[in-house]
Scaffold this motif. Structure first.
Motif, PDB file in Angstrom:
ATOM      1  N   ILE A  24     -44.502 -19.811  32.114  1.00 53.29           N
ATOM      2  CA  ILE A  24     -44.803 -19.887  33.545  1.00 53.29           C
ATOM      3  C   ILE A  24     -44.285 -21.177  34.167  1.00 53.29           C
ATOM      4  O   ILE A  24     -43.737 -21.181  35.274  1.00 53.29           O
ATOM      5  CB  ILE A  24     -46.328 -19.765  33.778  1.00 53.29           C
ATOM      6  N   SER A  25     -44.431 -22.289  33.452  1.00 51.24           N
ATOM      7  CA  SER A  25     -44.165 -23.601  34.048  1.00 51.24           C
ATOM      8  C   SER A  25     -42.735 -24.100  33.857  1.00 51.24           C
ATOM      9  O   SER A  25     -42.270 -24.947  34.628  1.00 51.24           O
ATOM     10  CB  SER A  25     -45.129 -24.642  33.467  1.00 51.24           C
ATOM     11  N   SER A  26     -42.031 -23.602  32.865  1.00 51.54           N
ATOM     12  CA  SER A  26     -40.713 -24.156  32.548  1.00 51.54           C
ATOM     13  C   SER A  26     -39.689 -23.871  33.644  1.00 51.54           C
ATOM     14  O   SER A  26     -39.685 -22.807  34.261  1.00 51.54           O
ATOM     15  CB  SER A  26     -40.209 -23.596  31.219  1.00 51.54           C
ATOM     16  N   LYS A  27     -38.805 -24.849  33.849  1.00 53.98           N
ATOM     17  CA  LYS A  27     -37.731 -24.716  34.827  1.00 53.98           C
ATOM     18  C   LYS A  27     -36.402 -24.353  34.160  1.00 53.98           C
ATOM     19  O   LYS A  27     -35.368 -24.306  34.825  1.00 53.98           O
ATOM     20  CB  LYS A  27     -37.571 -26.029  35.598  1.00 53.98           C
ATOM     21  N   LEU A  28     -36.437 -24.107  32.862  1.00 54.60           N
ATOM     22  CA  LEU A  28     -35.219 -23.747  32.144  1.00 54.60           C
ATOM     23  C   LEU A  28     -34.761 -22.345  32.525  1.00 54.60           C
ATOM     24  O   LEU A  28     -35.548 -21.524  33.009  1.00 54.60           O
ATOM     25  CB  LEU A  28     -35.455 -23.815  30.632  1.00 54.60           C
ATOM     26  N   ASP A  56     -36.409 -29.189  28.020  1.00 54.40           N
ATOM     27  CA  ASP A  56     -36.097 -28.628  26.706  1.00 54.40           C
ATOM     28  C   ASP A  56     -37.026 -29.181  25.631  1.00 54.40           C
ATOM     29  O   ASP A  56     -37.534 -28.433  24.785  1.00 54.40           O
ATOM     30  CB  ASP A  56     -34.638 -28.903  26.342  1.00 54.40           C
ATOM     31  N   LEU A  57     -37.280 -30.496  25.675  1.00 53.37           N
ATOM     32  CA  LEU A  57     -38.191 -31.101  24.704  1.00 53.37           C
ATOM     33  C   LEU A  57     -39.625 -30.624  24.931  1.00 53.37           C
ATOM     34  O   LEU A  57     -40.380 -30.416  23.972  1.00 53.37           O
ATOM     35  CB  LEU A  57     -38.122 -32.626  24.795  1.00 53.37           C
ATOM     36  N   ALA A  58     -39.990 -30.465  26.201  1.00 51.96           N
ATOM     37  CA  ALA A  58     -41.334 -29.975  26.514  1.00 51.96           C
ATOM     38  C   ALA A  58     -41.530 -28.569  25.958  1.00 51.96           C
ATOM     39  O   ALA A  58     -42.591 -28.245  25.410  1.00 51.96           O
ATOM     40  CB  ALA A  58     -41.559 -29.986  28.025  1.00 51.96           C
ATOM     41  N   ALA A  59     -40.500 -27.726  26.078  1.00 48.31           N
ATOM     42  CA  ALA A  59     -40.592 -26.356  25.569  1.00 48.31           C
ATOM     43  C   ALA A  59     -40.800 -26.348  24.060  1.00 48.31           C
ATOM     44  O   ALA A  59     -41.579 -25.553  23.527  1.00 48.31           O
ATOM     45  CB  ALA A  59     -39.328 -25.582  25.935  1.00 48.31           C
ATOM     46  N   LEU A 100     -45.035 -36.897  27.024  1.00 49.37           N
ATOM     47  CA  LEU A 100     -43.870 -37.761  27.221  1.00 49.37           C
ATOM     48  C   LEU A 100     -42.665 -36.965  27.707  1.00 49.37           C
ATOM     49  O   LEU A 100     -41.912 -37.420  28.570  1.00 49.37           O
ATOM     50  CB  LEU A 100     -43.520 -38.473  25.915  1.00 49.37           C
ATOM     51  N   SER A 101     -42.478 -35.784  27.148  1.00 44.80           N
ATOM     52  CA  SER A 101     -41.336 -34.948  27.541  1.00 44.80           C
ATOM     53  C   SER A 101     -41.393 -34.609  29.021  1.00 44.80           C
ATOM     54  O   SER A 101     -40.369 -34.624  29.720  1.00 44.80           O
ATOM     55  CB  SER A 101     -41.317 -33.660  26.710  1.00 44.80           C
ATOM     56  N   LEU A 102     -42.579 -34.303  29.510  1.00 44.30           N
ATOM     57  CA  LEU A 102     -42.737 -33.982  30.927  1.00 44.30           C
ATOM     58  C   LEU A 102     -42.539 -35.222  31.796  1.00 44.30           C
ATOM     59  O   LEU A 102     -41.999 -35.134  32.905  1.00 44.30           O
ATOM     60  CB  LEU A 102     -44.120 -33.376  31.172  1.00 44.30           C
ATOM     61  N   MET A 103     -42.953 -36.384  31.291  1.00 40.38           N
ATOM     62  CA  MET A 103     -42.783 -37.628  32.043  1.00 40.38           C
ATOM     63  C   MET A 103     -41.313 -37.945  32.290  1.00 40.38           C
ATOM     64  O   MET A 103     -40.944 -38.470  33.342  1.00 40.38           O
ATOM     65  CB  MET A 103     -43.432 -38.795  31.291  1.00 40.38           C
ATOM     66  N   ILE A 104     -40.469 -37.639  31.310  1.00 39.16           N
ATOM     67  CA  ILE A 104     -39.049 -37.974  31.438  1.00 39.16           C
ATOM     68  C   ILE A 104     -38.221 -36.767  31.885  1.00 39.16           C
ATOM     69  O   ILE A 104     -36.995 -36.777  31.807  1.00 39.16           O
ATOM     70  CB  ILE A 104     -38.488 -38.526  30.112  1.00 39.16           C
ATOM     71  N   ASP A 105     -38.915 -35.721  32.350  1.00 38.21           N
ATOM     72  CA  ASP A 105     -38.246 -34.522  32.878  1.00 38.21           C
ATOM     73  C   ASP A 105     -37.303 -33.885  31.868  1.00 38.21           C
ATOM     74  O   ASP A 105     -36.208 -33.429  32.219  1.00 38.21           O
ATOM     75  CB  ASP A 105     -37.470 -34.862  34.165  1.00 38.21           C
ATOM     76  N   ARG A 106     -37.722 -33.845  30.618  1.00 39.69           N
ATOM     77  CA  ARG A 106     -36.945 -33.161  29.587  1.00 39.69           C
ATOM     78  C   ARG A 106     -37.611 -31.821  29.301  1.00 39.69           C
ATOM     79  O   ARG A 106     -38.445 -31.688  28.410  1.00 39.69           O
ATOM     80  CB  ARG A 106     -36.857 -34.020  28.329  1.00 39.69           C
TER      81      ARG A 106
END
Length: 367
Positions: A266-270, A235-238, A227-233
């Motif tokens: 590797i994948s995070s954009k933070l 920080d929550l995904a991390a 869900l976190s990835l779906m809503i482009d969050r």
């Protein structure tokens, strides 16, 4: 006192006049203005400064019959005392709000439930979880009569009750609450893009871990990640990645834990210096410690400190966590024969010594 006398004169005139003659004796904007002034008052100011405003508000509320705003003022003063940890006074003001709300049937915006929940907050902060649970359950009962089960108000109360059960160690009941929230929420059924649900899923995951249901915990954390990835969050995904990795670590599946951490890195954009990466490196260090990789653990702890120390006070919880993990690493080292890794011994002990004596020394060396 002059203001109070003036308001009482208005009140007396209104009580002697007909409804038609008195409809415009006092403008609601006066009440709104007084409310705003009180809200802008410094929370640290003494109650004696608030008292005249409150007294005036009581008279205004009688005139305009806006008891809901008066209850709101009482709850604000109650909160002021909570901030000061003056729980007895906080409860007294909360009781005044409850009395007015109950007497005048102030149910708009569920003011009565706010009073009940504030009592629950006070009891929770005092450590009386049983009484807090009674208050929160009473509030939920009132809300259930006014709203559907999947309304945000009822969900919030159910969430708080789940939290209390968790604090009490009643993890099965906590899990039941979180599961009910997830299953009955219409927003979840219609649209999965709801960030609050990600936190409910995480809470359910933690309850599952306490119950030893690791597979169910992973399912909840993975669902939260999705869900976190779906809503482009990001920080929550991390956070979800860290929960998943920690669950694997708890089960002794260290390779899967490391893979989850690496997937995040590797994948995070933070930003590379985001605090979540400090937590990630810190957690990864413990996994490598479990595997006996003390050199790698030392490197990862250093990376965590590079992120934390330039930004955080030495008493910050993140720094305390690093200290705790350093102690764990040292303990693991002492319990195993690893004479071939003397360099990691020195690195870990040096880091521990620096943090124990003065974290700023390490901060300087990193800049």
């Amino acid at each position: 006192m002059h203001a109070i006398k003036r308001l009482m004169d208005i009140f007396n005139r209104k009580s002697k006049s007909t409804e038609q003659d008195t409809s415009n004796l006092i403008d609601d904007s006066i009440l709104a203005q007084q409310t705003q002034l009180l809200y802008e008052d410094d929370l640290k100011s003494g109650e004696e400064r608030l008292a005249p405003n409150i007294e005036e508000m009581e008279v205004l509320s009688h005139i305009s019959f806006d008891y809901e705003k008066l209850c709101d003022i009482y709850l604000r003063v109650s909160y002021m005392h909570i901030q000061r940890k003056e729980f007895t006074k906080a409860d007294q003001w909360c009781s005044k709000a409850y009395e007015w709300a109950n007497t005048y049937n102030v149910l708009n915006n569920l003011t009565l439930t706010r009073c009940i929940e504030r009592r629950g907050d006070i009891k929770r902060l005092e450590g009386d979880l049983s009484r807090a649970l009674e208050n929160y359950s009473q509030s939920l009962e009132v809300k259930n009569k006014a709203y559907d089960i999947d309304n945000e108000e009822t969900i919030n109360s159910a969430r708080i009750i789940g939290h209390i059960y968790y604090l009490q160690g009643k993890y099965d009941k906590a899990l039941a609450q979180y599961s009910m929230i997830i299953e009955n929420r219409s927003l979840w059924l219609k649209n999965e893009r709801d960030e609050i649900i990600t936190k409910d899923l995480a809470s359910a995951g933690f309850a599952c871990i306490k119950l030893g249901k690791f597979s169910s915990a992973l399912e909840n954390f993975q669902r939260s990640l999705h869900l976190s990835l779906m809503i482009d969050r990001e920080d929550l995904a991390a956070v979800s990645y860290n929960h998943i990795a920690s669950t694997y670590d708890d089960q002794g599946e260290y390779s899967k834990a490391i893979d989850s951490y690496n997937e995040l890195l590797i994948s995070s954009k933070l930003d590379d210096n985001h605090p979540i990466f400090g937590e990630t490196y810190n957690n990864m260090a413990i996994v490598h410690c479990h595997q006996g990789n003390f050199d790698q653990a030392s490197t990862l702890i250093s990376k965590a400190l590079e992120i934390f120390l330039p930004k955080l006070d030495k008493h910050h919880p993140h720094i305390a966590l690093v200290k705790k993990n350093l102690a764990l690493i040292v303990s693991y080292q002492q319990s195993q024969d690893h004479s071939a890794n003397k360099s990691s011994d020195i690195a870990i002990h040096d880091l521990a010594k620096i943090l124990q004596n003065n974290p700023e020394n390490y901060r300087t060396s990193l800049q």
